[in-house]
Write a protein that holds these residues in place. Structure first.
Motif, PDB file in Angstrom:
ATOM      1  N   MET A 128       0.855  -1.180   0.000  1.00 48.35           N
ATOM      2  CA  MET A 128       0.000   0.000   0.000  1.00 48.35           C
ATOM      3  C   MET A 128       0.893   1.231   0.000  1.00 48.35           C
ATOM      4  O   MET A 128       2.120   1.122   0.109  1.00 48.35           O
ATOM      5  CB  MET A 128      -0.909   0.012   1.238  1.00 48.35           C
ATOM      6  N   SER A 129       0.328   2.413  -0.116  1.00 51.40           N
ATOM      7  CA  SER A 129       1.051   3.680  -0.048  1.00 51.40           C
ATOM      8  C   SER A 129       0.327   4.605   0.907  1.00 51.40           C
ATOM      9  O   SER A 129      -0.910   4.601   0.987  1.00 51.40           O
ATOM     10  CB  SER A 129       1.156   4.340  -1.426  1.00 51.40           C
ATOM     11  N   VAL A 130       1.137   5.421   1.649  1.00 52.67           N
ATOM     12  CA  VAL A 130       0.585   6.422   2.552  1.00 52.67           C
ATOM     13  C   VAL A 130       1.025   7.794   2.041  1.00 52.67           C
ATOM     14  O   VAL A 130       2.054   7.926   1.370  1.00 52.67           O
ATOM     15  CB  VAL A 130       1.048   6.188   3.992  1.00 52.67           C
ATOM     16  N   THR A 131       0.241   8.801   2.345  1.00 56.28           N
ATOM     17  CA  THR A 131       0.529  10.159   1.878  1.00 56.28           C
ATOM     18  C   THR A 131       0.384  11.142   3.019  1.00 56.28           C
ATOM     19  O   THR A 131      -0.359  10.912   3.991  1.00 56.28           O
ATOM     20  CB  THR A 131      -0.420  10.557   0.746  1.00 56.28           C
ATOM     21  N   ILE A 173       9.256   0.869   4.160  1.00 57.31           N
ATOM     22  CA  ILE A 173       8.564   1.986   3.536  1.00 57.31           C
ATOM     23  C   ILE A 173       9.567   2.844   2.797  1.00 57.31           C
ATOM     24  O   ILE A 173      10.716   3.036   3.249  1.00 57.31           O
ATOM     25  CB  ILE A 173       7.790   2.807   4.587  1.00 57.31           C
ATOM     26  N   ASN A 174       9.194   3.330   1.651  1.00 58.69           N
ATOM     27  CA  ASN A 174      10.007   4.283   0.894  1.00 58.69           C
ATOM     28  C   ASN A 174       9.856   5.636   1.549  1.00 58.69           C
ATOM     29  O   ASN A 174       8.758   6.184   1.621  1.00 58.69           O
ATOM     30  CB  ASN A 174       9.533   4.320  -0.559  1.00 58.69           C
ATOM     31  N   ALA A 219       5.527   4.450  -0.028  1.00 55.36           N
ATOM     32  CA  ALA A 219       5.088   3.127  -0.456  1.00 55.36           C
ATOM     33  C   ALA A 219       5.574   2.078   0.527  1.00 55.36           C
ATOM     34  O   ALA A 219       6.777   2.010   0.842  1.00 55.36           O
ATOM     35  CB  ALA A 219       5.606   2.834  -1.859  1.00 55.36           C
ATOM     36  N   ILE A 220       4.651   1.209   1.009  1.00 57.51           N
ATOM     37  CA  ILE A 220       4.978   0.136   1.963  1.00 57.51           C
ATOM     38  C   ILE A 220       5.078  -1.160   1.191  1.00 57.51           C
ATOM     39  O   ILE A 220       4.245  -1.454   0.336  1.00 57.51           O
ATOM     40  CB  ILE A 220       3.897   0.050   3.062  1.00 57.51           C
ATOM     41  N   TYR A 221       6.063  -2.001   1.511  1.00 56.80           N
ATOM     42  CA  TYR A 221       6.333  -3.247   0.804  1.00 56.80           C
ATOM     43  C   TYR A 221       6.771  -4.303   1.814  1.00 56.80           C
ATOM     44  O   TYR A 221       7.085  -3.982   2.976  1.00 56.80           O
ATOM     45  CB  TYR A 221       7.413  -3.027  -0.261  1.00 56.80           C
ATOM     46  N   THR A 222       6.753  -5.575   1.370  1.00 56.38           N
ATOM     47  CA  THR A 222       7.198  -6.676   2.240  1.00 56.38           C
ATOM     48  C   THR A 222       8.722  -6.758   2.212  1.00 56.38           C
ATOM     49  O   THR A 222       9.352  -6.576   1.158  1.00 56.38           O
ATOM     50  CB  THR A 222       6.585  -8.004   1.765  1.00 56.38           C
ATOM     51  N   ARG A 223       9.268  -7.069   3.396  1.00 51.85           N
ATOM     52  CA  ARG A 223      10.723  -7.166   3.498  1.00 51.85           C
ATOM     53  C   ARG A 223      11.200  -8.597   3.713  1.00 51.85           C
ATOM     54  O   ARG A 223      12.368  -8.902   3.462  1.00 51.85           O
ATOM     55  CB  ARG A 223      11.231  -6.311   4.670  1.00 51.85           C
ATOM     56  N   ASP A 224      10.302  -9.501   4.165  1.00 55.19           N
ATOM     57  CA  ASP A 224      10.740 -10.846   4.526  1.00 55.19           C
ATOM     58  C   ASP A 224       9.644 -11.847   4.169  1.00 55.19           C
ATOM     59  O   ASP A 224       8.507 -11.486   3.895  1.00 55.19           O
ATOM     60  CB  ASP A 224      11.078 -10.911   6.018  1.00 55.19           C
ATOM     61  N   VAL A 225       9.984 -13.122   4.196  1.00 53.30           N
ATOM     62  CA  VAL A 225       9.028 -14.193   3.951  1.00 53.30           C
ATOM     63  C   VAL A 225       8.392 -14.624   5.255  1.00 53.30           C
ATOM     64  O   VAL A 225       8.833 -14.207   6.331  1.00 53.30           O
ATOM     65  CB  VAL A 225       9.726 -15.386   3.251  1.00 53.30           C
TER      66      VAL A 225
END
Length: 809
Positions: A174-177, A213-214, A219-225
């Protein structure tokens, strides 16, 4: 002077060191003396000063604050007044700036807010004391400088997102603003995002950092499994944003990330062996439940199951469906089982999800289960071979004809008994042992219980075993229409014009047939008698009508024409009918006229209007004659004073007192025409009846009449004998019709100038009137005075009453 030299050098210094202030080189008169006013009358062109933007820091506490000073070169020639106009001065927002009208200093009056007003454009004027503009106005732009006085703000207090389980690192979630109200061209509005906290849902299921997060885009993304829906349902993240590239003011927000289930768990039967039982001959009932488990998220297509009967159900006697709440399989019988045919069924069931399995699911075979169903025997009801039982029968079927047989059987080979439950017309009979259905009597397609040629009955069959189970079936009899009824011709009487050449001359005929098509219309019409055919013809108009017309001009009168009408049935039926036709003369409209009307309508003889005139003249003459007779009778009936009621002045004055009318006789049985009791008590009887006589032409003419009594009695007591003699003479008069025949009266016109005779018998009493004055009118009125003498009042009243009742209708 020294002041002039100082001023000249000052202006020259400004022009040399600040050329960017000049919009026109004419502003420096020391450099361009040739542009001064010459003897030739040329005026010097004014110079405009260009003032650079004035920068003011927002939120300044040093107010009022001098910003810039403006001056006009007109101060050397006279007094100058400075004015300032524009937003912030005399326009909204007002009173932010002012100018000293003597010195030209522009000041800010209150702290400025860049987030509200980023710049101001003002106009400065140099005026004379009289208000005359000395120079063109100068434009002054004031720019408000930004300070980092606004925190960045997230667009939401809590963000929500989702990610599929088993997603690989780097998967976008997802993305936050966030936004900052400060100047975006400065570091005050450069934002930086970061995750400062993470919690698993449920808590403590996963401790490692699963998301990043960038810091520039949010932008939020997964970092691990390790995202497994069966282990963790989601995460709660704590977010931070800071301006000045992360070194300035900060704000916080939350982000909830849900882990979405994928169909990575196939359903499994538990247990996989079942035993059930089902009663034969029943349908749509549940015989048992089967269970399967699935570890995926309940209520979704990854968890919902669908069951299938893979084997053991060739006739589709069984069906299985899923309970939407428990996810169990419900097994039911949808087609009746037969114990005699098969006692045990072995069914193989399979189960799978509504949604297809994910590629990440284990490669296991489809789960299956075995269900053994035992059929329970019971006493079965008889069965009809066909339901409904359909029969095609002619409506004129002979009684006793067999319509159907061998209509039912019993699966248990029990003895059967047959009955008719519904037969509204009573047309059927059934053999109670064999079930053979026969006709009791012929059918009638016109029965109210026959709809569209279909007659419905209900047959019941019952076995004789314990319990006596019965079954019913509908008997649908389609009646085959036959030609049973003769066509009936109508009308059987009518009128036809005597003129054979008239187009409208003729009698329209039609026919009705109680049969239904195709055994009714079209009808055919024929004349069978050769003699009739010579004078008459019948022409077919359409399928149901014909017209009967004369071929020659016939005399007026009655004619009997025999017509043969035939229907279209198979075989066809015919019927003769006699039509009574009245031939008569017709008018222009084709309608029959009376003989008199026919005569009047011709051109020969006297016209109708002339005839009316003649008849009116004759009636008038008769009326005058009658009036003359009446006047003569009145003179003969005067009475002398002191004498009897019917006695005149002398014997010579006596005339006939009884008028002989040829319509007043009553015959020998007329007992009411002259009733002597009426003379004695006329008020006891109502109006006398009026006899009706036939036309005089129906009776013989010129027969001698008996002599009527001519002289009235001198004494009123002899009136009864006088009337009886007249009545006897009238009864034996052959010229008078009987009392019970109809009279023909002529029309005598409307209205009359004479008064009504009913006034003679009015309720008022003669005693109320004084008639003595009649004695004073002379000898001509002496008889009239005697009539109204009080001693003769009763006799006069009785005679008038009799006369009124005799003439009253």
């Amino acid at each position: 002077s020294l002041w002039d030299v100082f001023l000249m050098f000052g202006i020259l210094s400004v022009c040399l060191h600040t050329p960017w202030l000049l919009r026109d080189s004419r502003q420096c008169p020391a450099l361009y003396p040739w542009r001064q006013r010459s003897s030739g009358g040329l005026s010097r062109v004014k110079r405009d000063w260009i003032i650079p933007p004035i920068r003011v820091l927002e939120n300044s506490k040093q107010v009022p604050e001098n910003l810039v000073q403006i001056k006009s070169d007109k101060i050397f020639t006279g007094e100058v007044i400075y004015k300032l106009e524009g937003p912030g001065v005399d326009q909204d927002p007002k009173n932010l700036f002012e100018i000293d009208d003597k010195t030209g200093w522009i000041r800010s009056m209150i702290p400025l807010d860049r987030e509200k007003y980023r710049s101001f454009t003002l106009k400065a004027f140099a005026l004379s004391p009289s208000g005359e503009r000395l120079e063109n106005p100068s434009t002054i732009e004031i720019v408000v400088l930004d300070q980092n006085d606004n925190r960045p703000n997230f667009s939401q207090k809590e963000f929500a997102g989702s990610v599929y389980e088993f997603s690989v690192p780097g998967t976008s979630v997802m993305s936050v603003t966030a936004t900052d109200a400060d100047d975006p061209t400065t570091d005050n509005a450069i934002l930086s995002y970061s995750i400062i906290g993470q919690e698993s849902i449920p808590l403590l299921r996963i401790n490692k950092t699963m998301f990043g997060i960038n810091n520039e885009t949010g932008a939020i993304y997964t970092r691990d499994v390790g995202l497994d829906w069966e282990v963790v349902k989601g995460f709660r993240l704590k977010l931070q944003v800071a301006d000045m590239s992360g070194m300035g003011l900060t704000s916080l927000a939350n982000a909830v990330i849900h882990v979405t289930d994928i169909n990575n768990n196939p359903p499994r039967f538990s247990p996989d062996q079942y035993t059930m039982s089902a009663v034969e001959n029943k349908i749509d009932f549940v015989i048992g439940w089967v269970n399967a488990t699935d570890n995926d998220e309940p209520g979704t297509g990854n968890w919902e199951t669908k069951y299938t009967i893979a084997k053991g159900n060739p006739s589709r006697n069984f069906a299985i469906r899923t309970d939407p709440v428990t996810n169990e399989g419900i097994l039911s019988v949808v087609k009746a089982l037969d114990y005699e045919s098969q006692e045990v069924y072995t069914l193989t069931l399979t189960v799978e999800n509504v949604n297809p399995l994910s590629i990440k699911a284990p490669k296991n075979p489809v789960s299956s289960a075995i269900v053994v169903v035992t059929v329970v025997n019971e006493n079965e009801a008889p069965r009809f071979i066909k339901d409904p039982i359909e029969i095609l029968v002619p409506e004129s079927v002979d009684p006793g004809t067999v319509l159907a047989s061998n209509i039912a059987y019993d699966p248990d080979n029990a003895k059967l008994k047959y009955d008719i439950l519904r037969d509204p017309e009573g047309w059927l009979i059934i053999n109670h042992e064999t079930g053979e259905i026969a006709a009791r009597k012929p059918f009638n397609v016109l029965s109210p219980h026959v709809k569209n040629n279909i007659y419905n009955a209900v047959i019941r069959v019952t076995d004789t075993d314990a319990g006596g189970i019965s079954t019913t079936a509908s008997l649908v009899i389609t009646l085959w229409e036959t030609n049973d009824f003769l066509p009936q011709l109508f009308p059987l009487m009518g009128t036809v014009c005597s003129e054979s050449g008239r187009k409208t001359s003729g009698l329209f005929l039609t026919a009705v047939d109680e049969d239904l098509p195709p055994h009714a219309e079209p009808f055919t019409f024929h004349l069978q008698d050769i003699n009739v055919s010579a004078n008459w013809t019948i022409i077919q108009v359409n399928e149901t009508h014909a017209v009967l017309r004369p071929l020659v001009e016939l005399e007026t009168g009655e004619y009997a024409v025999t017509v043969l009408v035939t229907d279209s049935g198979t075989p066809s039926l015919s019927a003769y009918a006699q039509v009574n036709v009245t031939v008569c003369p017709c008018g222009k409209d084709g309608e029959c006229k009376t003989e008199a009307a026919a005569i009047f309508g011709t051109r020969v003889g006297v016209s109708f209007i002339a005839l009316l005139v003649i008849m009116a003249s004759i009636a008038l003459l008769l009326l005058l004659l009658l009036l003359a007779v009446a006047v003569g009778n009145c003179r003969r009936h005067h009475m002398k004073k002191g004498e009897g009621l019917l006695v005149g002045d002398s014997d010579e004055d006596i005339r006939d007192n009884v008028l002989n009318y040829d319509e007043q006789g009553g015959g020998e049985e007329d007992e009411n025409a002259f009733n002597i009791d009426l003379l004695r008590n006329p008020t006891d009887v109502g109006p006398l009846p009026i006899s009706y006589y036939p036309p005089v032409s129906d009776y013989p003419d010129n027969l001698p009449s008996p002599s009527y009594p001519r002289k009235p009695p001198a004494d009123p007591t002899d009136i009864e004998d006088f009337i009886n003699d007249g009545l006897e003479a009238a009864d034996h008069d052959p010229n008078i019709p009987p009392y019970d025949t109809a009279l023909i009266y002529d029309y005598e016109g409307d209205g009359s100038l004479a008064g009504s005779l009913s006034s003679i018998a009015s309720a008022s009493s003669d005693g109320d009137q004084d008639y003595d004055y009649l004695n004073d009118w002379g000898p001509r009125f002496k008889k009239l005075a005697n009539m109204y003498d009080p001693q003769h009042t009763n006799e006069r009243r009785e005679i008038c009453t009799v006369v009124l009742q005799s003439v009253s209708p």
